[in-house]
Scaffold this active site. Structure first.
Site, PDB file in Angstrom:
ATOM      1  N   GLN A  93       0.794 -10.569  10.588  1.00 19.57           N
ATOM      2  CA  GLN A  93       1.507  -9.579   9.766  1.00 19.57           C
ATOM      3  C   GLN A  93       0.993  -8.159   9.943  1.00 19.57           C
ATOM      4  O   GLN A  93       1.760  -7.204   9.951  1.00 19.57           O
ATOM      5  CB  GLN A  93       1.417 -10.000   8.298  1.00 19.57           C
ATOM      6  CG  GLN A  93       2.232  -9.166   7.341  1.00 19.57           C
ATOM      7  CD  GLN A  93       1.362  -8.623   6.224  1.00 19.57           C
ATOM      8  OE1 GLN A  93       0.379  -7.947   6.486  1.00 19.57           O
ATOM      9  NE2 GLN A  93       1.728  -8.935   4.992  1.00 19.57           N
ATOM     10  N   SER A 123       4.019  -6.386   2.727  1.00 19.26           N
ATOM     11  CA  SER A 123       2.732  -6.190   3.400  1.00 19.26           C
ATOM     12  C   SER A 123       1.588  -6.682   2.512  1.00 19.26           C
ATOM     13  O   SER A 123       1.466  -7.879   2.263  1.00 19.26           O
ATOM     14  CB  SER A 123       2.579  -4.723   3.794  1.00 19.26           C
ATOM     15  OG  SER A 123       1.462  -4.536   4.625  1.00 19.26           O
ATOM     16  N   LEU A 124       0.733  -5.789   2.006  1.00 13.42           N
ATOM     17  CA  LEU A 124      -0.353  -6.197   1.117  1.00 13.42           C
ATOM     18  C   LEU A 124       0.168  -7.037  -0.042  1.00 13.42           C
ATOM     19  O   LEU A 124      -0.501  -7.967  -0.510  1.00 13.42           O
ATOM     20  CB  LEU A 124      -1.066  -4.955   0.582  1.00 13.42           C
ATOM     21  CG  LEU A 124      -2.130  -5.183  -0.495  1.00 13.42           C
ATOM     22  CD1 LEU A 124      -3.325  -5.928   0.076  1.00 13.42           C
ATOM     23  CD2 LEU A 124      -2.558  -3.856  -1.114  1.00 13.42           C
ATOM     24  N   ARG A 168      -9.649  -7.204   5.003  1.00 17.85           N
ATOM     25  CA  ARG A 168      -8.419  -6.742   5.681  1.00 17.85           C
ATOM     26  C   ARG A 168      -8.369  -5.213   5.723  1.00 17.85           C
ATOM     27  O   ARG A 168      -8.039  -4.612   6.756  1.00 17.85           O
ATOM     28  CB  ARG A 168      -7.200  -7.286   4.937  1.00 17.85           C
ATOM     29  CG  ARG A 168      -5.831  -6.930   5.532  1.00 17.85           C
ATOM     30  CD  ARG A 168      -4.751  -7.532   4.637  1.00 17.85           C
ATOM     31  NE  ARG A 168      -3.408  -7.386   5.164  1.00 17.85           N
ATOM     32  CZ  ARG A 168      -2.555  -6.423   4.831  1.00 17.85           C
ATOM     33  NH1 ARG A 168      -2.937  -5.470   3.972  1.00 17.85           N
ATOM     34  NH2 ARG A 168      -1.332  -6.390   5.332  1.00 17.85           N
ATOM     35  N   GLN A 195       0.830  -1.198   0.000  1.00 18.74           N
ATOM     36  CA  GLN A 195       0.000   0.000   0.000  1.00 18.74           C
ATOM     37  C   GLN A 195       0.869   1.254   0.000  1.00 18.74           C
ATOM     38  O   GLN A 195       1.877   1.327   0.699  1.00 18.74           O
ATOM     39  CB  GLN A 195      -0.904  -0.013   1.236  1.00 18.74           C
ATOM     40  CG  GLN A 195      -2.020   0.991   1.205  1.00 18.74           C
ATOM     41  CD  GLN A 195      -3.045   0.738   2.300  1.00 18.74           C
ATOM     42  OE1 GLN A 195      -3.151  -0.381   2.796  1.00 18.74           O
ATOM     43  NE2 GLN A 195      -3.783   1.759   2.673  1.00 18.74           N
ATOM     44  N   HIS A 240       1.054  -2.256  11.095  1.00 17.58           N
ATOM     45  CA  HIS A 240       2.153  -3.107  11.566  1.00 17.58           C
ATOM     46  C   HIS A 240       2.632  -2.713  12.967  1.00 17.58           C
ATOM     47  O   HIS A 240       3.823  -2.728  13.257  1.00 17.58           O
ATOM     48  CB  HIS A 240       3.305  -3.104  10.556  1.00 17.58           C
ATOM     49  CG  HIS A 240       2.875  -3.579   9.200  1.00 17.58           C
ATOM     50  ND1 HIS A 240       2.477  -4.865   8.970  1.00 17.58           N
ATOM     51  CD2 HIS A 240       2.723  -2.908   8.027  1.00 17.58           C
ATOM     52  CE1 HIS A 240       2.104  -4.991   7.705  1.00 17.58           C
ATOM     53  NE2 HIS A 240       2.235  -3.811   7.113  1.00 17.58           N
TER      54      HIS A 240
END
Length: 305
Positions: free
Chosen positions: A246, A90-91, A115, A11, A197
């Site tokens: 995560q 991440s994503l 999410r 992202q 995070h």
């Protein structure tokens, strides 16, 4: 033996018009958009290709960016290009799991739709913050975060000289001040909607883990490297657990890249919008080859090598 890894951005890489060339020229890419829109229940194309504010709202950003990257991936695969290993920031992990064969694309879209909502709703707007810490020398970043009142911790280990801290707004600002005093060159606030995070997203992780428990995940056919462990993960149940962790754990991107290099990867192909991971790779290890596929021209150039 030479190995290639496909890596996928997270992202922040999104912009209006991403993957449009592939949508216009590649049937496999168009099908990805059609499938994603049907699964999401709204037009991914409208958000991706027309000027709008939704593209930067987490609940929309995540499925739209996933779709754009996976649409480009389908064009890459249609040209016969294959990976020996996959990872995503991440994503981007959901793109990597799709590329690895562990997760169906429609399931990935469904998961990231939820999410994005879980992450957006976990912390009221304005209470959290993320800041990139830029430095030329190693800093005691974990120690400073631990010694700062409130919730603040390292969210991303991106590359040498760049980490991101995340948490409560006041705590992040205080830790940033201390890190500048300790020798950081800059502390750059990130334009994000929440303290991603960080432990503040623990509830989002719990909700996500429930959804993942209802989702089919297979053992990856192509090795997949997790952000949480910075190692290859094979077992579907462990993948579910780590995807849940995560959202509230540090992204160990530098360590993940180093793991892949130790495993024999000498060529990285960043698939998707922007060149963030390409730039990180050059700072992590200058001896590896790094390519980027965001446009049809870049894909053609890669095929000709």
């Amino acid at each position: 033996m030479s190995k290639t890894a496909f890596i996928f951005p997270g992202q922040g890489a999104q912009y209006v018009g991403m993957a449009k060339e592939f949508y216009d020229t590649c049937e496999e890419s168009r099908e990805a958009f059609r499938e994603a829109s049907k699964t999401a229940g709204f037009s991914i194309e409208d958000i991706c290709f027309s000027e709008n504010e939704k593209i930067n709202q987490t609940r929309y950003t995540q499925p739209v960016l996933l779709t754009a990257s996976c649409a480009i991936l389908r064009a890459v695969e249609a040209e016969g290009l294959r990976a020996d290993m996959t990872a995503g920031l991440s994503l981007g992990e959901y793109c990597a799991l799709t590329a690895s064969g562990a997760l169906r694309f429609s399931d990935a879209v469904k998961i990231v739709c939820h999410r994005g909502i879980y992450m957006e709703e976990a912390v009221p707007e304005g209470q959290g913050k993320m800041t990139a810490i830029i430095s030329r020398k190693p800093l005691p970043i974990e120690k400073i975060c631990e010694e700062t009142d409130g919730i603040v911790s390292v969210a991303n280990y991106n590359c040498p000289g760049q980490q991101v801290i995340s948490g409560e707004r006041d705590a992040v600002e205080e830790a940033s001040r201390k890190l500048l005093e300790a020798g950081a060159l800059r502390a750059v606030p990130l334009n994000v909607s929440g303290p991603f995070h960080s432990p503040m997203l623990t509830e989002a992780g719990r909700q996500l883990r429930i959804l993942l428990g209802q989702t089919d995940i297979s053992e990856p056919a192509i090795p997949f490297v997790s952000n949480v462990t910075a190692e290859e993960v094979k077992e579907p149940e462990e993948i579910r657990t780590l995807l849940g962790k995560q959202v509230c754990s540090p992204v160990r991107w530098q360590q993940s890249m180093e793991y892949m290099i130790r495993a024999g990867v000498d060529t990285f192909i960043e698939i998707g919008p922007g060149k963030t991971l390409t730039n990180f790779a050059k700072k992590i290890n200058r001896s590896v080859q790094v390519f980027h596929v965001e446009t049809v021209e870049e894909l053609r150039a890669l095929k000709e090598l």
